[in-house]
Design an enzyme around this catalytic site. Structure first.
Site, mmCIF file in Angstrom:
data_model
loop_
_atom_site.group_PDB
_atom_site.id
_atom_site.type_symbol
_atom_site.label_atom_id
_atom_site.label_comp_id
_atom_site.label_asym_id
_atom_site.label_seq_id
_atom_site.Cartn_x
_atom_site.Cartn_y
_atom_site.Cartn_z
ATOM 1 N N SER A 131 0.849 -1.186 0.000
ATOM 2 C CA SER A 131 0.000 0.000 0.000
ATOM 3 C C SER A 131 0.884 1.234 0.000
ATOM 4 C CB SER A 131 -0.889 0.017 1.246
ATOM 5 O OG SER A 131 -1.532 1.271 1.416
ATOM 6 N N TYR A 144 -2.203 -1.076 10.208
ATOM 7 C CA TYR A 144 -2.365 -1.345 8.784
ATOM 8 C C TYR A 144 -1.104 -0.911 8.035
ATOM 9 C CZ TYR A 144 -4.091 -1.239 4.009
ATOM 10 O OH TYR A 144 -4.237 -1.452 2.657
#
Length: 247
Positions: A131, A144
């Site tokens: 990401s 995350y």
């Protein structure tokens, strides 16, 4: 990589970016199987039930895929979960455990399940998914970001260890993508899913396959530290912390 005539298993491919990528591979002429926590066909694609947090589930899925598709040569580890956390509240730990179990250990588990098959074939591609948040933290989603940074580091090491086996490793690095309507409503800056996939397919189709699949919208994240914008962008993104309960 050549996206035609491949046999592709996309774990976490029953919705969002994974499902979109599945359709792009299929449209290019590849055979595509998607894996998720449901086993009914999705948009006409063959589906195999798999829970990446369950070792036995991953092995069952592997055995089913390889029994039906012994020519499998592309594995995409798409499964992931993003939860917000308030690090002042110790109860966030349950969310942290969930993200590490899915995003990190789930990724490793899927790779471990299929790597021997790909090495034996002497050719193939593993696509991991990190990401932009792996490179530019979003403070409201700390674990995350940490989990995706781990996926990046693991991908780099995996590529080094598989050098010479014929198995390549590509890392998909998405920015915010409007893969679901609620994402688009919460984040007006999220990229349109089809526009994102157009860029991804163009990059994946390059020869040789790029080590990192970086669309234009994620470059500000990937290179923030190099470009001297890191501190400013983290400060901007920290404004979201005001939305946490009690802040």
């Amino acid at each position: 990589m050549d996206m035609t005539n491949r046999t592709v298993f996309i774990v976490g491919g029953t919705s969002g970016i994974g499902l979109g990528l599945a359709h792009r591979f299929a449209a290019a002429g590849s055979t595509v199987i998607v894996g998720g926590r449901r086993n009914d066909p999705v948009d006409g694609l063959a589906t195999i039930e798999v829970d990446v947090t369950d070792p036995e589930s991953v092995l069952r899925a592997r055995d089913r895929v390889l029994a039906d598709h012994p020519d499998l040569d592309v594995v995409v580890t798409m499964s992931g979960v993003m939860l917000t956390e308030d690090l002042r509240d110790p109860t966030h730990f349950a969310s942290a455990e969930t993200m590490i179990a899915t995003n990190v250990l789930g990724t490793i588990r899927v790779i471990d399940a299929f790597t021997p098959h790909l090495i034996e074939r002497g050719v193939g591609t593993i696509i991991t998914v990190s990401s932009g948040i792996a490179f530019l933290p979003f403070p409201i989603a700390p674990t995350y970001g940490a989990s995706k940074a781990a996926v990046h580091a693991y991908s780099e090491a995996l590529r080094a260890q598989l050098l010479g086996t014929g198995v390549e490793v590509a890392e998909l690095v998405p920015p915010a993508v409007a893969s679901h309507p609620d994402i688009a409503s919460r984040n007006p800056h999220a990229l349109d899913l089809n526009d994102y996939l157009d860029e991804v397919v163009g990059l994946l189709s390059e020869q040789p396959t790029p080590h990192e699949i970086l669309v234009k919208g994620v470059l500000m994240h990937r290179w923030a530290e190099r470009d001297g914008t890191y501190a400013e962008l983290v400060a901007q993104r920290s404004k979201a912390l005001a939305g946490l309960p009690g802040r």
